[in-house]
Write an enzyme that holds these catalytic residues in place. Structure first.
Site, short mmCIF file in Angstrom:
data_model
loop_
_atom_site.label_atom_id
_atom_site.label_comp_id
_atom_site.label_asym_id
_atom_site.label_seq_id
_atom_site.Cartn_x
_atom_site.Cartn_y
_atom_site.Cartn_z
CE LYS A 13 -2.09 -0.89 3.94
NZ LYS A 13 -1.42 -2.14 4.37
NE ARG A 87 -3.58 -1.03 10.51
CZ ARG A 87 -2.54 -0.48 9.86
NH1 ARG A 87 -2.63 0.74 9.41
NH2 ARG A 87 -1.45 -1.19 9.66
NE ARG A 126 7.73 -2.51 5.82
CZ ARG A 126 6.41 -2.35 5.92
NH1 ARG A 126 5.71 -2.01 4.85
NH2 ARG A 126 5.81 -2.54 7.06
NE ARG A 155 6.92 -0.31 10.01
CZ ARG A 155 5.73 -0.27 9.42
NH1 ARG A 155 5.63 0.24 8.19
NH2 ARG A 155 4.66 -0.72 10.02
NE ARG A 166 2.71 -4.56 11.28
CZ ARG A 166 3.63 -4.37 10.35
NH1 ARG A 166 4.79 -4.98 10.43
NH2 ARG A 166 3.38 -3.57 9.34
P1 AMP Z 1 1.42 0.78 9.06
O1 AMP Z 1 2.60 1.64 8.79
O2 AMP Z 1 0.20 1.19 8.28
O3 AMP Z 1 1.73 -0.69 8.92
O4 AMP Z 1 1.02 1.02 10.60
C1 AMP Z 1 1.94 0.71 11.63
C2 AMP Z 1 1.22 0.60 12.96
O5 AMP Z 1 0.61 1.86 13.28
C3 AMP Z 1 0.09 -0.41 13.03
O6 AMP Z 1 0.56 -1.74 13.27
C4 AMP Z 1 -0.71 0.15 14.22
O7 AMP Z 1 -0.05 -0.11 15.44
C5 AMP Z 1 -0.63 1.65 13.97
N1 AMP Z 1 -1.72 2.12 13.09
C6 AMP Z 1 -1.60 2.67 11.85
N2 AMP Z 1 -2.80 2.98 11.34
C7 AMP Z 1 -3.72 2.61 12.28
C8 AMP Z 1 -5.14 2.65 12.35
N3 AMP Z 1 -5.87 3.10 11.32
N4 AMP Z 1 -5.74 2.18 13.48
C9 AMP Z 1 -5.02 1.73 14.52
N5 AMP Z 1 -3.67 1.63 14.51
C10 AMP Z 1 -3.02 2.07 13.41
#
Ligand code: AMP
Length: 214
Positions: A13, A87, A126, A155, A166
């Protein structure tokens, strides 16, 4: 255009959203990037979110809702691609209400489909530029040699245990959002396996379909 890129972590994404930003001027809004910046900066939001992000759990909805809504308002309610929000069904409801209030409904939601085994490979290899948020992959898109080594990190939530956590959180809490948009006729599913350019071509075809439906 107002679109959401949807799918499990590691499905591409972020990379595709960046390409859309560079090629079509859609602003990339990633709640994950905003949270990681807040954590690095040590803000109140960052401190509240830190333990959730590190362990791969969802951050409480009220926090991300405010971040996402502020970001959409800042770009002016048009020409954005949301990545990582919504989400949960609750977040999808909030987003719908918020955009309706500003007379700016989504053009559609694009769901990227990638088998779990490929996702685990992508996430474990990554690496991220902590300054720009740009993603790299050790095999397919290695970090440029001239970037200082301390800018390129793995990360914390891309480590093995957190990846599994996740994916489970995705299946339990986020996957139902796909059905939510499918029922409304807003969802298009595309194959997320292939080169960046191949996936980009599939996304472009869907965007043309969204545009001609307006
Ligand atoms: P991402 O970079 O999109 O994989 O997001 C990394 C982390 O940020 C996720 O595993 C969650 O801990 C938090 N996070 C990001 N977006 C959301 C969301 N919409 N709702 C809740 N937690 C989020």
């Amino acid at each position: 255009m107002r679109i959401v890129l949807f799918g499990p972590p590691g499905v591409g994404k972020g990379s595709q959203a960046r390409l859309l930003q560079d090629r079509l001027g859609l602003r990339h809004i990633s709640t994950g990037i905003i949270l990681r910046q807040a954590i690095r900066a040590g803000t109140e939001v960052g401190l509240a979110a830190q333990r959730y992000v590190a362990s791969g759990k969802l951050v409480p909805g009220s926090i991300v809702r405010a971040l996402a809504e502020d970001a959409v308002a800042e770009v002016g309610f048009d020409d954005f691609v949301l990545d990582g929000y919504p989400r949960t069904i609750e977040q999808a409801d909030w987003l719908g209400e918020f955009l309706d209030r500003h007379d700016a409904p989504l053009h559609g939601v694009i769901s990227l489909q990638v088998p779990d085994a490929i996702i685990v490979d992508r996430l474990s290899k990554r690496r991220v530029d902590v300054l720009t948020g740009e993603n790299y992959h050790l095999d397919f898109k290695p970090p440029p040699a001239d970037l200082p080594a301390d800018r390129i990190v793995q990360r914390e939530d891309d480590r093995a245990e957190a990846i599994l956590k996740r994916l489970k959180v995705y299946r339990d809490q986020t996957a139902p959002v796909e059905g939510y948009y499918r029922t409304r006729g807003d969802l298009r599913e595309i194959d997320g396996v292939g080169s960046f350019e191949e996936v980009q071509g599939r996304i472009d075809a869907v965007l043309r379909a969204f545009q001609s439906a307006v």
